[in-house]
Design a protein around this motif. Structure first.
Motif, PDB file in Angstrom:
ATOM      1  N   UNK A 132      -1.908 -11.506  -4.988  1.00  0.00           N
ATOM      2  CA  UNK A 132      -0.896 -12.416  -4.455  1.00  0.00           C
ATOM      3  C   UNK A 132       0.479 -11.749  -4.486  1.00  0.00           C
ATOM      4  N   UNK A 133       0.776 -11.066  -5.569  1.00  0.00           N
ATOM      5  CA  UNK A 133       2.059 -10.366  -5.702  1.00  0.00           C
ATOM      6  C   UNK A 133       2.206  -9.339  -4.576  1.00  0.00           C
ATOM      7  N   UNK A 134       1.134  -8.596  -4.313  1.00  0.00           N
ATOM      8  CA  UNK A 134       1.192  -7.582  -3.247  1.00  0.00           C
ATOM      9  C   UNK A 134       1.372  -8.239  -1.881  1.00  0.00           C
ATOM     10  N   UNK A 135       0.755  -9.387  -1.675  1.00  0.00           N
ATOM     11  CA  UNK A 135       0.954 -10.125  -0.427  1.00  0.00           C
ATOM     12  C   UNK A 135       2.412 -10.551  -0.277  1.00  0.00           C
ATOM     13  N   UNK A 136       3.032 -10.909  -1.394  1.00  0.00           N
ATOM     14  CA  UNK A 136       4.443 -11.281  -1.359  1.00  0.00           C
ATOM     15  C   UNK A 136       5.321 -10.072  -1.031  1.00  0.00           C
ATOM     16  N   UNK A 137       4.945  -8.916  -1.560  1.00  0.00           N
ATOM     17  CA  UNK A 137       5.660  -7.693  -1.190  1.00  0.00           C
ATOM     18  C   UNK A 137       5.551  -7.430   0.307  1.00  0.00           C
ATOM     19  N   UNK A 138       4.354  -7.591   0.842  1.00  0.00           N
ATOM     20  CA  UNK A 138       4.133  -7.349   2.266  1.00  0.00           C
ATOM     21  C   UNK A 138       4.910  -8.333   3.134  1.00  0.00           C
ATOM     22  N   UNK A 195       0.831  -1.201   0.000  1.00  0.00           N
ATOM     23  CA  UNK A 195       0.000   0.000   0.000  1.00  0.00           C
ATOM     24  C   UNK A 195       0.864   1.249   0.000  1.00  0.00           C
ATOM     25  N   UNK A 196       1.887   1.255   0.858  1.00  0.00           N
ATOM     26  CA  UNK A 196       2.807   2.394   0.902  1.00  0.00           C
ATOM     27  C   UNK A 196       3.493   2.595  -0.439  1.00  0.00           C
ATOM     28  N   UNK A 197       3.878   1.498  -1.058  1.00  0.00           N
ATOM     29  CA  UNK A 197       4.536   1.561  -2.363  1.00  0.00           C
ATOM     30  C   UNK A 197       3.606   2.141  -3.417  1.00  0.00           C
ATOM     31  N   UNK A 198       2.372   1.684  -3.428  1.00  0.00           N
ATOM     32  CA  UNK A 198       1.413   2.186  -4.408  1.00  0.00           C
ATOM     33  C   UNK A 198       1.135   3.677  -4.188  1.00  0.00           C
ATOM     34  N   UNK A 237       8.243  -5.340 -10.435  1.00  0.00           N
ATOM     35  CA  UNK A 237       6.932  -4.863  -9.982  1.00  0.00           C
ATOM     36  C   UNK A 237       6.403  -3.771 -10.908  1.00  0.00           C
ATOM     37  N   UNK A 238       7.228  -2.785 -11.214  1.00  0.00           N
ATOM     38  CA  UNK A 238       6.786  -1.646 -12.011  1.00  0.00           C
ATOM     39  C   UNK A 238       6.322  -2.082 -13.388  1.00  0.00           C
ATOM     40  N   UNK A 251      13.021  -1.366   7.287  1.00  0.00           N
ATOM     41  CA  UNK A 251      12.469  -0.091   6.817  1.00  0.00           C
ATOM     42  C   UNK A 251      13.402   0.603   5.828  1.00  0.00           C
ATOM     43  N   UNK A 252      14.697   0.503   6.055  1.00  0.00           N
ATOM     44  CA  UNK A 252      15.660   1.126   5.136  1.00  0.00           C
ATOM     45  C   UNK A 252      15.580   0.488   3.758  1.00  0.00           C
ATOM     46  N   UNK A 253      15.501  -0.831   3.726  1.00  0.00           N
ATOM     47  CA  UNK A 253      15.426  -1.526   2.435  1.00  0.00           C
ATOM     48  C   UNK A 253      14.108  -1.235   1.731  1.00  0.00           C
ATOM     49  N   UNK A 254      13.026  -1.177   2.492  1.00  0.00           N
ATOM     50  CA  UNK A 254      11.740  -0.832   1.886  1.00  0.00           C
ATOM     51  C   UNK A 254      11.795   0.545   1.230  1.00  0.00           C
ATOM     52  N   UNK A 255      12.433   1.472   1.891  1.00  0.00           N
ATOM     53  CA  UNK A 255      12.566   2.816   1.328  1.00  0.00           C
ATOM     54  C   UNK A 255      13.395   2.790   0.054  1.00  0.00           C
TER      55      UNK A 255
END
Length: 217
Positions: free
Chosen positions: A172-178, A9-12, A127-128, A184-188
């Protein structure tokens, strides 16, 4: 205590503006509203081939990576469809008649560099491209089909015959992202790389418009 926002969600949300800017680039707007030509569409397909050739070569290398391999599916593979589209649109000698634009060259170099050193960055580009193909790409494919009188020839890139339910696949892809074990640093960093990918897409549309203008000058 505030609820934790899922990473997908944050990514989107963080990439929403960049996504809109890419979709709204003049070249793509013209192609979508009917003022673009068949030649414009072919030019876009050509650049896609270079991008997906790099992305899917990287995908093969990432199959052994514990982070990136979770996101990989042969159902997403686009290169054979792109090659069939180019044979239909240009001819059997299409390989001798195409070349990458400067932005495409930079984009390809980025994909290759990231995929060689950083699984999270590879996932950002994966993803993109693919979730975009399964989202707005479906509308683009249908529109190009109607606009230029194609059957399935010429728009195979947009046809995911092995994915019966694109929305379920994306969920499913988004669940895998989650579920990815990123701090937090890597997510950013992953979010920032998604923004880089969107910038490349926007700049590619600018490049395509520039190349078109040069040809008609």
């Amino acid at each position: 205590m505030s609820a934790v926002i899922p990473f997908s969600t944050a990514l989107r949300e963080r990439s929403r503006t960049a996504h809109s800017s890419s979709e709204g680039a003049d070249f793509m707007t013209n192609l979508m509203n009917g003022s673009g030509t068949r030649e414009d569409y072919v030019a876009l397909v050509v650049q896609h081939w270079f991008i997906y050739e790099a992305l899917e070569a990287a995908t093969e290398r990432m199959r052994v990576d514990p982070v990136a391999s979770v996101f990989l599916s042969d159902k997403l593979t686009r290169l054979p469809a792109l090659e069939a589209d180019l044979a239909f649109l240009i001819g059997d000698d299409w390989r001798e008649r195409i070349s990458p634009l400067p932005t495409t060259q930079a984009y390809v170099a980025r994909i290759r560099r990231v995929a060689a050193t950083w699984p999270g960055g590879f996932v950002a580009h994966h993803y993109t491209r693919y979730l975009g193909d399964l989202s707005g790409g479906q509308f683009i494919g249908r529109l190009m089909q109607r606009r230029f009188g194609f059957d399935t020839n010429g728009i195979g890139f947009y046809l995911f015959g092995d994915i019966a339910d694109p929305e379920a696949f994306k969920n499913v892809y988004r669940e895998q992202l989650d579920a990815a074990a990123w701090d937090e640093h890597e997510k950013e960093r992953v979010i920032e790389e998604v923004l880089v990918a969107y910038r490349f897409n926007t700049e590619l549309f600018v490049d395509l418009a520039r190349a078109k203008a040069a040809q008609s000058a």
